[in-house]
Design an enzyme around this catalytic site. Structure first.
Site, PDB file in Angstrom:
ATOM      1  N   ASN A 346      -6.292  -3.149   4.706  1.00 19.68           N
ATOM      2  CA  ASN A 346      -7.520  -3.818   5.143  1.00 19.68           C
ATOM      3  C   ASN A 346      -7.582  -4.057   6.642  1.00 19.68           C
ATOM      4  OD1 ASN A 346      -8.476  -4.117   2.418  1.00 19.68           O
ATOM      5  ND2 ASN A 346      -6.994  -5.775   2.160  1.00 19.68           N
ATOM      6  N   HIS A 468      -6.516   1.330  -5.581  1.00 18.91           N
ATOM      7  CA  HIS A 468      -5.870   0.393  -6.502  1.00 18.91           C
ATOM      8  C   HIS A 468      -5.350   1.097  -7.751  1.00 18.91           C
ATOM      9  CE1 HIS A 468      -8.730  -2.037  -4.123  1.00 18.91           C
ATOM     10  NE2 HIS A 468      -7.693  -2.875  -4.082  1.00 18.91           N
TER      11      HIS A 468
END
Length: 499
Positions: A346, A468
């Site tokens: 991120n 993910h």
């Protein structure tokens, strides 16, 4: 006034003398044996303990003392030859007790250049005369029973009370049963105890019974470790000790009068390993986005270490710091704790808009001031700066940081998984090197595994998106992290890894 002072000193001297006399008159419970009685220094190194380290918790130590003189690697023969038995014998007084348990090492070679610790099988009087290759001494080797009998007789000669135990069982299973040694060392220990009319505890059989009640799956990994079928964990050592105590209760041995009616067994406090990172590590409460930190405890000895997963979805190094999440973790760190640090997914976001989670690229000291929506000013640093801060401040607390590069995304080019070798992986390693932390290139190691499995299989690891993993992907990543930690030779966390 002078006479009053003299009288007071005399009273104190008398009290001290009486206390010392009581202490010296307390019976002592001695233990002699091998590593299953006392492993290493008796401090639980590697998670291994002997039953002698726990039996004291079942005894009223205000009335008896406990001394564990067992030594790993010894047989009945070498315990005597090394002078270890003489050291105990010289301390014995009338009313003391001596637990005797040997056998695990007596089956070794009688004469070799490695250990030379074997004894002649059985309880007979036959001997073997050797020039010991290891010690360079001439020696007459006796039977296992002869050595056990010698210890018993010399204990009795001091007015002390011997208690003979058969060797604890190994964690070997056949058709749901634990094999006994009732035809060898367990039998011979019993025969000598009966011959000398002393208490015998069939620890081998009685503990095997308890293990069978629990079942192989429960025993392995809790009472014994998968990597070691002979030496017990703390729970296993306490189980062995409890078996001995239960057998003592049913005996006519006078030691049973010192047993506590309701013992509280204390195990060593658990160490902790903290995990900080983003959603690829965090518990996201989503079966389609399982962070590998959720599965990581599966590969840790959670009887000795607690895994505290403080990773948080959506966070970068910057927001983990700005939101106070890092301070929350830092304030919990204790000397000797471990902390796994993994960020990068991120940090590539925008610095001054949208989620306000991007960090500056690189490892430098440059900064950028931004104004947040609430009007507050924020000084944004580089990714490497934040990583170095986490490492440095963890070390200041006495914790041991381990930096991991981010897990790879399910992005392929020419049948190769995408890497970040020139950005976040590189900057993570540089920060670790700069601050003297351990580093694991998890990105590269996992990428190689993905490539070996192939794109079709790896696609099943990513049910939600390309970043993910689901359960199976998280399991692979957790296993890889554990395998990598186990290879860190100078990192103590490897001792808590188990498969």
């Amino acid at each position: 006034m002078k006479s009053i002072k003299i009288f007071a000193v005399s009273i104190l001297t008398l009290l001290f003398f009486n206390f010392t006399l009581v202490e010296n008159n307390k019976p002592t419970v001695f233990m002699v044996g091998d590593s299953t009685v006392k492993n290493g220094k008796g401090n639980g190194a590697g998670g291994l303990w002997g039953w002698g380290d726990y039996i004291g918790q079942f005894l009223d130590t205000s009335k008896v003392s406990v001394e564990n003189h067992a030594l790993g690697g010894t047989s009945s023969r070498t315990f005597i030859d090394k002078g270890l038995w003489t050291a105990v014998l010289n301390k014995l007084k009338k009313g003391d007790y001596v637990f005797v348990q040997f056998g695990h090492n007596d089956d070794g070679a009688i004469n070799d250049s490695i250990r030379a610790r074997g004894t002649i099988k059985g309880i007979g009087n036959e001997t073997e005369e050797i020039d010991n290759i290891l010690t360079k001494k001439h020696e007459i080797v006796h039977s296992y029973g002869w050595y056990i009998q010698k210890i018993i007789q010399e204990t009795k000669s001091k007015g002390a009370i011997p208690i003979v135990c058969s060797p604890i069982p190994r964690n070997d299973w056949k058709n749901g049963k634990v094999p006994r040694n009732t035809a060898t060392y367990g039998l011979w220990a019993k025969q000598i105890a009966e011959k000398e009319r002393v208490t015998f505890i069939d620890l081998n059989d009685k503990m095997a019974v308890e293990m069978e009640k629990l079942g192989e799956q429960k025993v392995t990994g809790t009472y014994f470790y998968k990597k070691d079928h002979t030496h017990t964990s703390a729970q296993g050592a306490a189980l062995s000790a409890s078996v001995i105590i239960n057998e003592l209760k049913m005996s006519n041995n006078s030691l049973k009068k010192y047993l506590l009616p309701d013992p509280k067994i204390l195990f060593p406090p658990k160490n902790k390993v903290f995990l900080i990172g983003d959603s690829t590590m965090a518990d996201n409460k989503n079966p389609d986005a399982v962070g590998w930190g959720v599965l990581f405890p599966k590969y840790c000895d959670t009887t000795r270490i607690e895994v505290v997963n403080k990773a948080r979805g959506g966070r970068s190094t910057r927001t983990f710091n700005y939101e106070g999440l890092w301070n929350e973790v830092k304030n919990q760190l204790q000397p000797g704790n471990f902390i796994l640090i993994q960020f990068g997914h991120n940090d590539a976001g925008a610095v001054d808009k949208e989620k306000l989670r991007g960090s500056l690229k690189g490892n430098g000291d440059e900064t950028q001031e931004i104004i947040r929506p609430d009007g507050a000013k924020e000084i944004v640093n580089t990714f490497g700066w934040y990583m170095a801060k986490f490492i440095r401040e963890a070390k200041e607390k006495g914790a041991i940081p381990i930096v991991l590069s981010q897990t790879p995304r399910n992005e392929w080019q020419n049948n190769k998984i995408e890497r970040r070798t020139e950005t976040y992986n590189k900057w993570s390693q540089e920060a670790a090197n700069k601050e003297g932390a351990f580093y694991i290139d998890l990105n590269e190691i996992v990428a190689l595994k993905y490539e070996a499995l192939g794109k079709e299989k790896v696609n099943t690891f990513f049910p939600k998106d390309h970043t993910h993993t689901g359960f199976e992907g998280a399991k692979l990543n957790a296993l890889t992290a554990a395998e990598s930690i186990e290879k860190l030779k100078e990192c103590g966390l490897k001792d808590f890894i188990q498969f």
